[in-house]
Scaffold this motif. Structure first.
Motif, PDB file in Angstrom:
ATOM      1  N   ALA A   1     -19.205 -38.099 -30.709  1.00  0.00           N
ATOM      2  CA  ALA A   1     -19.320 -38.802 -29.432  1.00  0.00           C
ATOM      3  C   ALA A   1     -18.434 -38.162 -28.368  1.00  0.00           C
ATOM      4  N   GLU A   2     -17.306 -37.609 -28.814  1.00  0.00           N
ATOM      5  CA  GLU A   2     -16.387 -36.950 -27.881  1.00  0.00           C
ATOM      6  C   GLU A   2     -16.982 -35.654 -27.337  1.00  0.00           C
ATOM      7  N   HIS A   3     -17.576 -34.867 -28.213  1.00  0.00           N
ATOM      8  CA  HIS A   3     -18.083 -33.550 -27.825  1.00  0.00           C
ATOM      9  C   HIS A   3     -19.574 -33.555 -27.477  1.00  0.00           C
ATOM     10  N   PHE A   4     -20.329 -34.461 -28.094  1.00  0.00           N
ATOM     11  CA  PHE A   4     -21.774 -34.524 -27.889  1.00  0.00           C
ATOM     12  C   PHE A   4     -22.209 -35.969 -27.664  1.00  0.00           C
ATOM     13  N   PRO A   5     -21.773 -36.583 -26.556  1.00  0.00           N
ATOM     14  CA  PRO A   5     -22.143 -37.977 -26.304  1.00  0.00           C
ATOM     15  C   PRO A   5     -23.663 -38.128 -26.184  1.00  0.00           C
ATOM     16  N   ARG A   6     -24.146 -39.260 -26.616  1.00  0.00           N
ATOM     17  CA  ARG A   6     -25.593 -39.485 -26.590  1.00  0.00           C
ATOM     18  C   ARG A   6     -26.040 -39.796 -25.175  1.00  0.00           C
ATOM     19  N   GLY A   7     -26.973 -39.013 -24.671  1.00  0.00           N
ATOM     20  CA  GLY A   7     -27.496 -39.214 -23.324  1.00  0.00           C
ATOM     21  C   GLY A   7     -28.943 -39.636 -23.369  1.00  0.00           C
ATOM     22  N   PRO A   8     -29.530 -39.881 -22.209  1.00  0.00           N
ATOM     23  CA  PRO A   8     -30.925 -40.334 -22.155  1.00  0.00           C
ATOM     24  C   PRO A   8     -31.929 -39.309 -22.662  1.00  0.00           C
TER      25      PRO A   8
ATOM     26  N   VAL B   1     -23.994 -44.569 -40.797  1.00  0.00           N
ATOM     27  CA  VAL B   1     -24.700 -43.450 -40.169  1.00  0.00           C
ATOM     28  C   VAL B   1     -25.376 -43.909 -38.889  1.00  0.00           C
ATOM     29  N   ARG B   2     -26.062 -45.044 -38.940  1.00  0.00           N
ATOM     30  CA  ARG B   2     -26.750 -45.540 -37.743  1.00  0.00           C
ATOM     31  C   ARG B   2     -25.768 -45.777 -36.598  1.00  0.00           C
ATOM     32  N   GLU B   3     -24.628 -46.369 -36.930  1.00  0.00           N
ATOM     33  CA  GLU B   3     -23.626 -46.650 -35.894  1.00  0.00           C
ATOM     34  C   GLU B   3     -23.065 -45.365 -35.308  1.00  0.00           C
ATOM     35  N   ALA B   4     -22.787 -44.375 -36.157  1.00  0.00           N
ATOM     36  CA  ALA B   4     -22.233 -43.106 -35.675  1.00  0.00           C
ATOM     37  C   ALA B   4     -23.242 -42.366 -34.806  1.00  0.00           C
ATOM     38  N   GLU B   5     -24.499 -42.364 -35.204  1.00  0.00           N
ATOM     39  CA  GLU B   5     -25.519 -41.641 -34.455  1.00  0.00           C
ATOM     40  C   GLU B   5     -25.866 -42.328 -33.135  1.00  0.00           C
ATOM     41  N   ALA B   6     -25.615 -43.629 -33.050  1.00  0.00           N
ATOM     42  CA  ALA B   6     -25.917 -44.356 -31.818  1.00  0.00           C
ATOM     43  C   ALA B   6     -25.027 -43.905 -30.664  1.00  0.00           C
ATOM     44  N   ARG B   7     -23.874 -43.274 -30.996  1.00  0.00           N
ATOM     45  CA  ARG B   7     -22.922 -42.876 -29.951  1.00  0.00           C
ATOM     46  C   ARG B   7     -22.967 -41.395 -29.627  1.00  0.00           C
ATOM     47  N   SER B   8     -23.777 -40.635 -30.351  1.00  0.00           N
ATOM     48  CA  SER B   8     -23.756 -39.185 -30.149  1.00  0.00           C
ATOM     49  C   SER B   8     -25.134 -38.587 -30.367  1.00  0.00           C
ATOM     50  N   ALA B   9     -25.246 -37.289 -30.106  1.00  0.00           N
ATOM     51  CA  ALA B   9     -26.495 -36.566 -30.334  1.00  0.00           C
ATOM     52  C   ALA B   9     -26.549 -35.963 -31.730  1.00  0.00           C
ATOM     53  N   GLY B  10     -25.568 -36.268 -32.559  1.00  0.00           N
ATOM     54  CA  GLY B  10     -25.526 -35.712 -33.904  1.00  0.00           C
ATOM     55  C   GLY B  10     -26.526 -36.367 -34.834  1.00  0.00           C
ATOM     56  N   GLN B  11     -26.918 -35.623 -35.879  1.00  0.00           N
ATOM     57  CA  GLN B  11     -27.782 -36.127 -36.940  1.00  0.00           C
ATOM     58  C   GLN B  11     -26.989 -36.017 -38.241  1.00  0.00           C
ATOM     59  N   ILE B  12     -26.469 -37.137 -38.722  1.00  0.00           N
ATOM     60  CA  ILE B  12     -25.575 -37.136 -39.880  1.00  0.00           C
ATOM     61  C   ILE B  12     -26.370 -37.459 -41.148  1.00  0.00           C
ATOM     62  N   VAL B  13     -26.172 -36.647 -42.176  1.00  0.00           N
ATOM     63  CA  VAL B  13     -26.829 -36.875 -43.462  1.00  0.00           C
ATOM     64  C   VAL B  13     -25.763 -36.961 -44.553  1.00  0.00           C
TER      65      VAL B  13
END
Length: 210
Positions: A187-194, A18-30
């Protein structure tokens, strides 16, 4: 069942995914896993009814000379045996029915979505990765911000990965694969930004008996 599949090491693997996936996107995975989504009392009733009917049919076919009282006792005994047999997981799944199991899993996943606050993220980017062990079913669903862009089909590969993990007896690995697939799509649709929000929901695996 939960302790067998989700010990300390398995839980740590899922949390790291989960931590790795969330580091690349704006998603919140549970990630959420339950032992079963429903008690299926109708399975015991159906088991009792079928066993009593089968016993009655055998008496009629074989012309067994029973009094009415003896027939009733036989039906009651067979019904009790059928109800007890329906407690065995493979028989209970069969008697509960595919459609009922699918509906119960969907209802339980929707409840989990709200129980764990996935509908309350700042940008509507909550994603539930859900598995129900007894039903051997998985559901992945996203909140409005993500679902509007991705829809059900985008999650299907993650669902397939999770159910495959359950079928081979390693649901923790299935969770990790499903979360990684979700992370790639996010990450493709909602990449993590600043300006992405912080970690709004805890990363650990949530477990429940029902």
């Amino acid at each position: 069942m939960m302790e067998r599949f989700f010990g300390e090491e398995a839980r740590a693997r899922v949390e790291a995914a989960v931590r790795e996936a969330e580091a690349r996107s704006a998603g919140q995975i549970v990630p959420v896993v339950v032992e079963r989504s429903d008690g299926y009392p109708e399975a015991r009733f159906r088991g009792a009814l079928l066993a009593a009917a089968l016993a009655t049919a055998l008496v009629l076919v074989l012309h067994v000379p029973l009094t009415l009282a003896e027939l009733v006792l036989l039906q009651l005994g067979a019904g009790l045996a059928g109800a007890l047999l329906a407690l065995w997981d493979p028989v209970e799944r069969l008697l509960a029915g595919r459609a009922e199991r699918a509906l119960a899993t969907r209802d339980r996943a929707l409840r989990a979505f709200h129980e764990h606050g996935l509908h309350r993220t700042a940008a509507g980017t909550g994603v539930l990765v859900f598995a129900s062990l007894f039903e051997r079913r998985a559901i992945v669903m996203g909140d409005h911000g993500i679902h509007a862009r991705m829809g059900d089909e985008a999650w299907q590969r993650a669902v397939d990965a999770l159910t495959a993990g359950m079928r081979r007896g390693d649901p923790a690995a299935g969770f990790c694969e499903a979360i990684a697939l979700c992370g790639g799509k996010l990450a493709e649709h909602f990449p993590r930004g600043p300006d992405a929000p912080g970690n709004e929901l805890a990363d650990g695996l949530r477990t429940s008996r029902t």
